[in-house]
Design a protein around this motif. Structure first.
Motif, mmCIF file in Angstrom:
data_model
loop_
_atom_site.group_PDB
_atom_site.id
_atom_site.type_symbol
_atom_site.label_atom_id
_atom_site.label_comp_id
_atom_site.label_asym_id
_atom_site.label_seq_id
_atom_site.Cartn_x
_atom_site.Cartn_y
_atom_site.Cartn_z
ATOM 1 N N LEU A 11 0.826 -1.202 0.000
ATOM 2 C CA LEU A 11 0.000 0.000 0.000
ATOM 3 C C LEU A 11 0.865 1.260 0.000
ATOM 4 C CD1 LEU A 11 -2.852 -1.011 2.481
ATOM 5 C CD2 LEU A 11 -3.037 -0.687 0.011
ATOM 6 N N LEU A 12 1.923 1.230 0.803
ATOM 7 C CA LEU A 12 2.815 2.387 0.834
ATOM 8 C C LEU A 12 3.472 2.614 -0.519
ATOM 9 C CD1 LEU A 12 4.521 1.920 4.349
ATOM 10 C CD2 LEU A 12 2.828 3.651 3.675
ATOM 11 N N GLN A 13 3.831 1.492 -1.149
ATOM 12 C CA GLN A 13 4.413 1.627 -2.491
ATOM 13 C C GLN A 13 3.404 2.222 -3.464
ATOM 14 O OE1 GLN A 13 5.789 -2.288 -3.523
ATOM 15 N NE2 GLN A 13 7.530 -2.222 -2.076
ATOM 16 N N LYS A 14 2.154 1.806 -3.387
ATOM 17 C CA LYS A 14 1.120 2.354 -4.257
ATOM 18 C C LYS A 14 0.904 3.826 -3.973
ATOM 19 C CE LYS A 14 -1.409 -1.962 -4.997
ATOM 20 N NZ LYS A 14 -2.697 -2.678 -4.816
ATOM 21 N N VAL B 112 3.624 5.732 -5.504
ATOM 22 C CA VAL B 112 3.428 5.833 -6.955
ATOM 23 C C VAL B 112 2.369 6.875 -7.287
ATOM 24 C CG1 VAL B 112 2.623 4.609 -9.005
ATOM 25 C CG2 VAL B 112 4.217 3.507 -7.413
ATOM 26 N N LEU B 113 1.290 6.843 -6.545
ATOM 27 C CA LEU B 113 0.218 7.820 -6.765
ATOM 28 C C LEU B 113 0.722 9.243 -6.524
ATOM 29 C CD1 LEU B 113 -2.814 5.954 -5.155
ATOM 30 C CD2 LEU B 113 -2.422 6.383 -7.583
ATOM 31 N N GLN B 114 1.518 9.396 -5.470
ATOM 32 C CA GLN B 114 2.055 10.716 -5.195
ATOM 33 C C GLN B 114 2.967 11.190 -6.332
ATOM 34 O OE1 GLN B 114 3.934 10.307 -1.381
ATOM 35 N NE2 GLN B 114 2.032 10.713 -0.237
ATOM 36 N N GLU C 183 3.506 14.579 -11.123
ATOM 37 C CA GLU C 183 3.682 14.691 -12.571
ATOM 38 C C GLU C 183 2.517 15.438 -13.200
ATOM 39 O OE1 GLU C 183 5.574 14.365 -16.181
ATOM 40 O OE2 GLU C 183 6.306 13.996 -14.129
ATOM 41 N N ILE C 184 1.292 15.165 -12.767
ATOM 42 C CA ILE C 184 0.103 15.852 -13.284
ATOM 43 C C ILE C 184 0.164 17.338 -12.940
ATOM 44 C CG2 ILE C 184 -2.392 16.064 -13.040
ATOM 45 C CD1 ILE C 184 -2.469 13.005 -12.680
#
Length: 444
Positions: free
Chosen positions: A421-424, A427-429, A434-435
């Motif tokens: 979950l932390l890895q996800k 990644v989301l962060q 990037e957005i």
């Protein structure tokens, strides 16, 4: 006839009392009572053999003379009362009594003493021979017990048979012998404090109360009780439940027995407690312990490992006495007790699993003890090293241990899921950053 003849035939009267004294002095000897001087042929015979008979005769005559002279006066000499034919016997007896008898008696005693000393030397030699034979027999018995243990151990230990030391209560590798022999002495002194008082229904050892229970009552018969309660249609479930229950019960007993023994005997060293536990196990009637040299009893370490047999397991014997064959090992109390004892001794949570059991037709009752996380690993290793043995692997970890292990597994899984979950999130962060960067570029 003249008056002189008359005087000779009828002497003049004597003064009073004189006639009585004259009669006492010249009267015939008293009549011998029938059998008064009766002796054996050997006693009345001539030669050296007649001495005893003459002395007996003299003694008897002395008594008769004393009775005949009941007036208190001294009796006449015995020689005067004996016939002439017996005078030699009396003088000979008197000579023996007065002179020669002590010398002869001393010589006889010396001869007897020499004979006794010779007998004593022969007895000592005989005792020494018996002691040598006893020592030889004990050594043969020790070797036979060792061979029996090796035979019961199956195919895994033959190559190590000559390298094991067999004490009275345990079989261990030679490097463990000194500490286990000391443990035998300590545990023996512990059980010597046993006090049994039926009047108060107590059996105690050093102040702790014990119970005597028939072994089948907590093994084969207990399985039958649980099966009867749960119903024959649930026999398999009842069997599995009973195995778990007996393990948990014995595990607690072993844990607190170790703590009690350590407190009473003031022992803290884990290896000393391990050695005392195996000896205590034998003294208490649970079973004999034979420890393999592959064992690594390391305190408070995940590398802790014991490979051991219980050749005299009371549980396997109980099933054998009923000629009851089973498909799974049944020595659950043996396993639980030893695991509980070692858990306290080494201050680490360990469990014991029976991989071979005589109750199911195996050559011995063999156990692996280790931390719960290594059970499967070590069983697989042992099975790989001993492919000919029918290792039992269809087991479940004992109840509490299983729950602890399940909890650990769930914690590990939760931790892994948290990492994912932390890895996800990371990644989301990164995607979000990037957005945002692209949005800023568009407005510029």
């Amino acid at each position: 006839m003249g008056s002189g003849a008359t005087k000779e035939l009828y002497p003049a009267a004597e003064p009073a009392g004189a006639h009585r004294r004259h009669h006492q002095l010249h009267a015939s000897p008293p009549v011998r009572p029938r059998g008064a001087f009766a002796t054996t042929k050997a006693g009345m015979g001539g030669g050296a053999g007649g001495g005893g008979g003459v002395m007996s005769t003299v003694s008897t005559m002395t008594n008769i003379a004393a009775r005949a002279n009941g007036n208190g006066k001294e009796s006449p000499p015995l020689s005067a009362m004996l016939p002439q034919s017996m005078s030699y016997g009396v003088s000979s007896s008197q000579s023996l009594v007065s002179g020669d008898a002590p010398d002869l008696r001393n010589k006889a005693l010396e001869a007897r003493l020499m004979q006794l000393e010779s007998s004593l030397r022969e007895t000592d030699a005989h005792n020494e021979a018996l002691e040598r034979r006893l020592a030889q027999a004990n050594e043969e018995l020790r070797l036979l017990r060792k061979e029996k243990l090796a035979a019961e151990a199956g195919l895994g230990w033959e190559k190590y048979t000559c390298e094991y030391t067999l004490t009275q209560t345990v079989c261990v590798p030679p490097e463990f012998e000194p500490i286990f022999k000391k443990a035998e002495a300590a545990v023996a002194s512990f059980f010597q404090q046993k006090v049994h008082d039926p009047s108060t229904a107590t059996l105690s050892i050093m102040g702790s109360r014990y119970l005597m229970i028939r072994a089948p009552a907590v093994s084969v018969e207990f399985y039958d009780v649980v099966t009867r309660v749960m119903g024959p249609e649930r026999r398999a479930e009842a069997f599995a439940f009973t195995r778990q229950l007996l393990y948990e019960l014995a595990n607690g007993i072993g844990f607190y027995d170790c703590r009690n023994f350590a407190d009473m005997m003031n022992v803290t060293d884990p290896l000393v407690l391990l050695s005392a536990g195996t000896v205590h196990f034998a003294f208490a009637g649970w079973g004999f312990v034979s420890i393999a040299k592959e064992s690594t009893p390391i305190p408070a370490s995940d590398k802790f490992y014991l490979l051991y047999d219980h050749p005299c397991s009371f549980e396997a014997d109980a099933f054998a006495s009923r000629q009851r064959k089973v498909n799974a090992p049944v020595c659950m109390m043996n396993a639980g007790y030893s695991a509980g004892w070692c858990s306290h001794a080494f201050q680490i949570q360990v469990c014991a699993v029976e991989i071979l059991c005589k109750a199911r037709g195996d050559p011995c009752c063999r156990f692996i003890m280790c931390t719960p996380s290594r059970v499967n690993e070590l069983i697989n290793i042992y099975k790989h090293e001993n492919p000919s043995l029918n290792i039992y692997q269809d087991f479940e970890l004992p109840g509490i241990i299983a729950k602890l292990e399940d909890g650990k597994e769930r914690a590990v899984k939760a931790e892994e899921q948290t990492k994912l979950l932390l890895q996800k999130v990371e990644v989301l962060q990164q995607e979000k950053a990037e957005i945002n960067r692209k949005v800023i570029e568009l407005y510029q």
